[in-house]
Each structure stands twice: as C-alpha cells, then as structure tokens.
Design a protein around this motif. Structure first.
Motif, mmCIF file in Angstrom:
data_model
loop_
_atom_site.group_PDB
_atom_site.id
_atom_site.type_symbol
_atom_site.label_atom_id
_atom_site.label_comp_id
_atom_site.label_asym_id
_atom_site.label_seq_id
_atom_site.Cartn_x
_atom_site.Cartn_y
_atom_site.Cartn_z
ATOM 1 N N SER A 144 8.690 -33.891 -5.482
ATOM 2 C CA SER A 144 7.840 -33.000 -4.673
ATOM 3 C C SER A 144 7.467 -31.802 -5.531
ATOM 4 O O SER A 144 8.065 -31.576 -6.603
ATOM 5 C CB SER A 144 8.579 -32.517 -3.416
ATOM 6 O OG SER A 144 9.627 -31.627 -3.764
ATOM 7 N N GLY A 145 6.507 -31.029 -5.044
ATOM 8 C CA GLY A 145 6.150 -29.798 -5.750
ATOM 9 C C GLY A 145 7.333 -28.841 -5.810
ATOM 10 O O GLY A 145 7.569 -28.197 -6.832
ATOM 11 N N LEU A 146 8.076 -28.746 -4.717
ATOM 12 C CA LEU A 146 9.200 -27.811 -4.708
ATOM 13 C C LEU A 146 10.343 -28.270 -5.592
ATOM 14 O O LEU A 146 11.024 -27.450 -6.201
ATOM 15 C CB LEU A 146 9.692 -27.565 -3.275
ATOM 16 C CG LEU A 146 8.814 -26.620 -2.455
ATOM 17 C CD1 LEU A 146 9.504 -26.281 -1.136
ATOM 18 C CD2 LEU A 146 8.490 -25.332 -3.214
ATOM 19 N N TYR A 156 3.283 -19.675 -2.588
ATOM 20 C CA TYR A 156 3.689 -20.666 -1.593
ATOM 21 C C TYR A 156 5.045 -20.280 -0.998
ATOM 22 O O TYR A 156 5.992 -19.980 -1.740
ATOM 23 C CB TYR A 156 3.763 -22.039 -2.264
ATOM 24 C CG TYR A 156 4.044 -23.159 -1.296
ATOM 25 C CD1 TYR A 156 3.069 -23.604 -0.425
ATOM 26 C CD2 TYR A 156 5.289 -23.768 -1.264
ATOM 27 C CE1 TYR A 156 3.331 -24.630 0.464
ATOM 28 C CE2 TYR A 156 5.561 -24.795 -0.383
ATOM 29 C CZ TYR A 156 4.569 -25.221 0.488
ATOM 30 O OH TYR A 156 4.843 -26.230 1.372
ATOM 31 N N CYS A 182 8.285 -21.744 -2.425
ATOM 32 C CA CYS A 182 8.779 -21.207 -3.706
ATOM 33 C C CYS A 182 9.574 -19.929 -3.444
ATOM 34 O O CYS A 182 10.627 -19.698 -4.053
ATOM 35 C CB CYS A 182 7.617 -20.950 -4.663
ATOM 36 S SG CYS A 182 6.732 -22.464 -5.131
ATOM 37 N N GLU A 206 0.719 -17.680 -8.972
ATOM 38 C CA GLU A 206 -0.044 -18.726 -8.298
ATOM 39 C C GLU A 206 -1.492 -18.285 -8.322
ATOM 40 O O GLU A 206 -1.814 -17.165 -7.919
ATOM 41 C CB GLU A 206 0.460 -18.849 -6.858
ATOM 42 C CG GLU A 206 -0.056 -20.067 -6.143
ATOM 43 C CD GLU A 206 0.596 -20.225 -4.776
ATOM 44 O OE1 GLU A 206 1.826 -20.409 -4.700
ATOM 45 O OE2 GLU A 206 -0.133 -20.132 -3.784
ATOM 46 N N ASP A 228 1.584 -21.816 -10.927
ATOM 47 C CA ASP A 228 1.361 -22.837 -9.908
ATOM 48 C C ASP A 228 -0.149 -22.986 -9.761
ATOM 49 O O ASP A 228 -0.817 -22.121 -9.195
ATOM 50 C CB ASP A 228 2.020 -22.405 -8.593
ATOM 51 C CG ASP A 228 1.932 -23.480 -7.507
ATOM 52 O OD1 ASP A 228 1.029 -24.342 -7.598
ATOM 53 O OD2 ASP A 228 2.752 -23.438 -6.572
ATOM 54 N N THR A 250 -1.707 -25.543 -8.302
ATOM 55 C CA THR A 250 -1.968 -26.564 -7.276
ATOM 56 C C THR A 250 -3.369 -26.458 -6.676
ATOM 57 O O THR A 250 -4.017 -27.477 -6.426
ATOM 58 C CB THR A 250 -0.921 -26.445 -6.142
ATOM 59 O OG1 THR A 250 0.378 -26.680 -6.695
ATOM 60 C CG2 THR A 250 -1.179 -27.431 -5.015
ATOM 61 N N PHE A 251 -3.839 -25.214 -6.450
ATOM 62 C CA PHE A 251 -5.120 -25.028 -5.762
ATOM 63 C C PHE A 251 -6.332 -25.278 -6.673
ATOM 64 O O PHE A 251 -7.450 -25.319 -6.179
ATOM 65 C CB PHE A 251 -5.211 -23.609 -5.165
ATOM 66 C CG PHE A 251 -4.589 -23.481 -3.806
ATOM 67 C CD1 PHE A 251 -3.358 -24.047 -3.521
ATOM 68 C CD2 PHE A 251 -5.239 -22.795 -2.781
ATOM 69 C CE1 PHE A 251 -2.779 -23.946 -2.263
ATOM 70 C CE2 PHE A 251 -4.677 -22.685 -1.517
ATOM 71 C CZ PHE A 251 -3.442 -23.258 -1.260
ATOM 72 N N SER A 288 1.904 -29.057 -7.102
ATOM 73 C CA SER A 288 2.295 -29.957 -6.035
ATOM 74 C C SER A 288 1.292 -31.107 -6.104
ATOM 75 O O SER A 288 0.136 -30.958 -5.692
ATOM 76 C CB SER A 288 2.217 -29.283 -4.668
ATOM 77 O OG SER A 288 2.327 -30.294 -3.678
ATOM 78 N N THR A 331 1.364 -33.639 -4.428
ATOM 79 C CA THR A 331 1.150 -34.051 -3.035
ATOM 80 C C THR A 331 -0.289 -33.763 -2.602
ATOM 81 O O THR A 331 -0.823 -34.437 -1.725
ATOM 82 C CB THR A 331 2.094 -33.226 -2.129
ATOM 83 O OG1 THR A 331 3.427 -33.327 -2.620
ATOM 84 C CG2 THR A 331 2.023 -33.671 -0.684
ATOM 85 N N LYS A 332 -0.908 -32.764 -3.228
ATOM 86 C CA LYS A 332 -2.187 -32.246 -2.761
ATOM 87 C C LYS A 332 -3.340 -33.013 -3.410
ATOM 88 O O LYS A 332 -3.623 -34.122 -3.001
ATOM 89 C CB LYS A 332 -2.238 -30.736 -2.993
ATOM 90 C CG LYS A 332 -0.960 -29.997 -2.525
ATOM 91 C CD LYS A 332 -0.733 -30.051 -1.035
ATOM 92 C CE LYS A 332 0.640 -29.562 -0.583
ATOM 93 N NZ LYS A 332 1.070 -28.255 -1.066
ATOM 94 N N LEU A 334 4.528 -37.523 -1.340
ATOM 95 C CA LEU A 334 5.035 -36.262 -1.876
ATOM 96 C C LEU A 334 5.309 -36.469 -3.363
ATOM 97 O O LEU A 334 5.927 -37.463 -3.749
ATOM 98 C CB LEU A 334 6.370 -35.886 -1.241
ATOM 99 C CG LEU A 334 6.432 -35.225 0.125
ATOM 100 C CD1 LEU A 334 7.900 -35.004 0.492
ATOM 101 C CD2 LEU A 334 5.690 -33.902 0.170
ATOM 102 N N ALA A 335 4.877 -35.524 -4.194
ATOM 103 C CA ALA A 335 5.192 -35.570 -5.616
ATOM 104 C C ALA A 335 4.904 -34.205 -6.231
ATOM 105 O O ALA A 335 4.160 -33.398 -5.656
ATOM 106 C CB ALA A 335 4.373 -36.647 -6.336
ATOM 107 N N LEU A 390 -2.993 -29.651 2.318
ATOM 108 C CA LEU A 390 -4.339 -29.525 1.761
ATOM 109 C C LEU A 390 -4.496 -30.598 0.692
ATOM 110 O O LEU A 390 -3.534 -31.276 0.331
ATOM 111 C CB LEU A 390 -4.505 -28.135 1.114
ATOM 112 C CG LEU A 390 -3.483 -27.815 0.022
ATOM 113 C CD1 LEU A 390 -4.148 -27.679 -1.330
ATOM 114 C CD2 LEU A 390 -2.732 -26.559 0.365
HETATM 115 C C1 LIG Z 1 2.371 -27.629 -1.178
HETATM 116 C C2 LIG Z 1 2.578 -26.611 -2.238
HETATM 117 C C3 LIG Z 1 3.793 -26.529 -2.923
HETATM 118 C C4 LIG Z 1 4.977 -27.407 -2.577
HETATM 119 O O1 LIG Z 1 4.709 -28.731 -2.856
HETATM 120 P P1 LIG Z 1 5.427 -29.967 -2.075
HETATM 121 O O2 LIG Z 1 4.854 -31.143 -2.763
HETATM 122 O O3 LIG Z 1 5.077 -29.835 -0.631
HETATM 123 O O4 LIG Z 1 6.905 -29.787 -2.302
HETATM 124 C C5 LIG Z 1 3.903 -25.588 -3.939
HETATM 125 N N1 LIG Z 1 2.882 -24.762 -4.245
HETATM 126 C C6 LIG Z 1 1.710 -24.808 -3.600
HETATM 127 C C7 LIG Z 1 0.629 -23.879 -3.989
HETATM 128 C C8 LIG Z 1 1.526 -25.731 -2.568
HETATM 129 O O5 LIG Z 1 0.353 -25.768 -1.927
#
Ligand SMILES: *Cc1c(COP(=O)(O)O)cnc(C)c1O
Length: 378
Positions: free
Chosen positions: A89-91, A112, A115, A149, A178, A180-181, A200, A202-203, A212-213, A333
């Motif tokens: 997962s991201g976390l 997030y 975190c 982030e 981070d 992710t976005f 993450s 996952t997104k 989840l990853a 998201l």
């Molecule tokens: C969702 C998210 C995470 C956590 O990721 P998971 O895959 O849900 O554990 C971390 N940082 C950001 C910016 C996220 O959107």
C-alpha cells in the motif's frame, strides 16, 4: 529496452524481457513458494545470496519476491526514472521510507492524514519529533527528513519543492516527495533534486479502484537494495493478485492519466469562469489556478486530476454529493470513475465545507453538466 521510449510505450513494454512464456498478458502467480534449482551445483545458500546482493532476484518465497512483482517494479523503474520498490500500500511504502531513513526529526506540512498518523505512531513508540513544515531549519540534523506532498491533498495545489530541497540539503537532511497526485508525465520530481519519491499506486497507477499498492523510487541502486532487504522481513510486498491487477493497469496508464488531467483542467476552468452561476460555490483550489512561477516548472501539463471546492456551509457540503448522477460519493482518487467526497468524512484535519473532487475518464462535458445541475439545486 531502448532508453528513449516514452511513457505510453514503457507502460506496455518495459517488462517484456521478464516474460518467460508466450502469454501476451502475463500469467498470474499465486504460489507462495518456488522450487529450488534441481541442479545441486547451482544451489546457493541464503548467506551466499545475501552476500552477492542478489537475494531478491531469486524467486524463492513470495514474501521476498514473485515474478509479477519483478515485472511491475521494472515498469515503475522506467516510468519513474529510478529504482522502484513495490509495496502492499502507499502507507506501507511511507512506513518503509521512515524505517530506512530512521530520522529523529521530521518536518511535515499539509499531507495525507495516514502519513501523519504513522508519524504519530513513530512519535509514540520511538520519540521521533514531528515539526511543522516551515520550522526553524536548525532543528534538522543530518539524516533527518522533510516529507513533502505536492500537489497537496486535498487542494490539488503545488508547493515550491526546490525551496525545501535547499533547506534539507543544507542541513544534511533528506526530502521524500509524495507525488501521488501528479505521477509522470505530470511531474518529474528527481529533476528538482528530491531524494526519494513515494506514490500510493492504489490511485493513478492502479486506476480502477480495485487494488492497494505503493511504490518508493530512488536514484541509488544501493538504497533500493536496502529497501528490498527490509521489505523481505517487514512483509509488505505487493500481494499476488494485486500485483497482477497492477501490471494489467499499467498497460493503459498513460491514456488514463492524460485524459483525467485534461478533463480536470477543463472542469476547473469552467467552474472558475462561471462563478456567478453558482452562489453556493465559495472557492476552487487547483494548480491550474495558481499564478506562481514554480508551478509551471513543476507541473508542465497544468496540474493533476484532483481539485477541491469550498461551499457556503457544512450543510451544503454534506448534501451536494447526493445531487450528482455521475460522481460517486466516496473517498480515494485516481480511478477511471469520477468521485466527489465531503472530506470531513475521512480527514479529521480538514474544513467541513470542503469537497474533494477526483476526475475520471468520462466525457468532460458530461461531468460539467452533472456538477452544474447539482450545484444549481443548492
Ligand atoms: C491514498 C494516499 C496515500 C496512502 O496510500 P494507500 O495506498 O491508501 O495506503 C498516501 N498519500 C497520498 C497523497 C494518498 O492520496
């Protein structure tokens, strides 16, 4: 793999050399354990493998590695331009970064909420000190971490990455971003000097709201090796089914992310230019509305596919998601389906008038029409 392939091609082909069967779509590997070499002269003990630094290249037991994780890490490494290590997962990826750097002080701003919760656990158990992002740089000791982030959740706005790189590096500290976005091609954080990238997966990489990853990326192969060595025992490798779904998703990643970001920019522009039609709408935040010079450098395509709005009251914020037809009211998201979330449902640190909007791959004009009719009911 030729060095100059672009993201769309890499998503489909970066792992071709890891295909050991004629299958066009990779087989799924569910086995938890794998037979050792049947030739005794080729057997290496675990101590020999660790000494050779090739432990994680051998497929022995699925907590260490398995064939589809090898493939997704190859694709991530090429897409993200470094050495990628995949997590459950991201976390768990963020936690792995904390275990690796083992900081005594962490600077963190808007980030997030999960975190922040991990940092609370590290503080509770080990006394790691957590400071606001703009604290006195003198508090940073060599080996400490600034966790950034950008774009920032839930606003979708960018912060100046290079400013924090300079502060961290002048103190011998490291910067984790981070991203992710805004995964590539929206943002390339190594160009600004970050030490480690977190996603993450996952997104946007997963993209279908069904796995989840997480992933960490470093420019240093020795750090990637150390992360793999830790992951072997922390037990946070991407699971078998999830890694297969991820590989499937990476094939269409470039198509999805470009469509999602183009949609988001069109929708934000529409809402911003038609403010007068929506008395309930008080503000919109997104990188495409920011004027600072660094934003264009960091986000050449204009931002990411998430933005937020604030409405006139918590009551309106609570009701708005029930008025949309295409947007699901849900957290998360990055998926192909557009989501709207009254953010107070999941983030304890955020305004109760805020709605976070994650744009999918639907037609932008249909999404605009849906938001328009929903806002006009309020
Ligand atoms: C969702 C998210 C995470 C956590 O990721 P998971 O895959 O849900 O554990 C971390 N940082 C950001 C910016 C996220 O959107």
């Amino acid at each position: 793999m030729a060095e100059n392939y672009r993201i769309a091609t890499l998503g489909v082909h970066a792992d071709d050399h890891h295909a050991h069967t004629a299958d066009i779509a990779s087989p799924i590997h569910l086995s938890s354990t794998y037979a050792y070499n049947s030739d005794p002269t080729k057997l290496k003990t675990i101590n020999e493998l660790v000494q050779a630094g090739s432990f994680h290249e051998d497929i022995i037991y699925s907590r260490y590695n398995q064939p589809v994780v090898v493939r997704i890490e190859e694709v991530f490494s090429k897409l993200l331009d470094g050495h990628a290590v995949a997590y459950s997962s991201g976390l768990s990826a963020f936690h792995a970064a904390m275990i690796y750097y083992n900081p005594k002080n962490v600077f963190v701003g808007q980030a997030y909420h999960g975190c922040q919760k991990i940092l609370e656990i590290l503080n509770r158990n080990y006394g790691v000190k957590v400071h606001p992002l703009d604290s006195d740089p003198e508090l940073l000791q060599p080996g400490d971490v600034i966790h950034l982030e950008s774009p920032v959740n839930p606003y979708g706005t960018a912060i100046d990455i290079e400013k924090y790189i300079k502060i961290a590096h002048s103190r011998g500290a490291f910067v984790i971003l981070d991203s992710t976005f805004a995964p590539p091609p929206l943002q390339f954080p190594f160009e600004f000097g970050v030490d480690m990238i977190l996603h993450s997966a996952t997104k946007y990489f997963g993209g279908h709201s069904d796995l989840l990853a997480g992933v960490l990326v470093t420019k240093d192969p020795k750090i990637a090796q150390a992360l793999h060595d830790d992951r072997n025992y922390i037990g946070t490798i991407t699971a078998s089914l999830e890694s297969w779904l991820m590989l499937r998703s990476l094939r269409t990643y470039d198509l999805r992310i470009r469509k999602q970001v183009a949609n988001a920019i069109k929708i934000v522009k529409y809402l911003d230019e038609h403010r007068a039609d929506f008395p309930a709408l008080k503000s919109i935040t997104h990188a495409s509305l920011q004027k600072e010079e660094f934003v264009k450098r960091q986000l050449p395509l204009g931002g990411g596919p998430v933005f937020s709005i604030e409405v006139a009251s918590p009551e309106i914020a609570k009701v708005l998601p029930s008025k949309t037809n295409l947007f699901h009211h849900a957290t998360s998201l990055g998926g192909v389906e557009s989501l709207i979330e009254w953010r107070a449902m999941s983030d304890p640190f955020i305004s109760n008038k805020l709605l976070r909007i994650s744009i999918g791959v639907e037609d932008a004009d249909d999404l605009i029409a849906d938001l328009t009719q929903a806002l006009q009911q309020l």
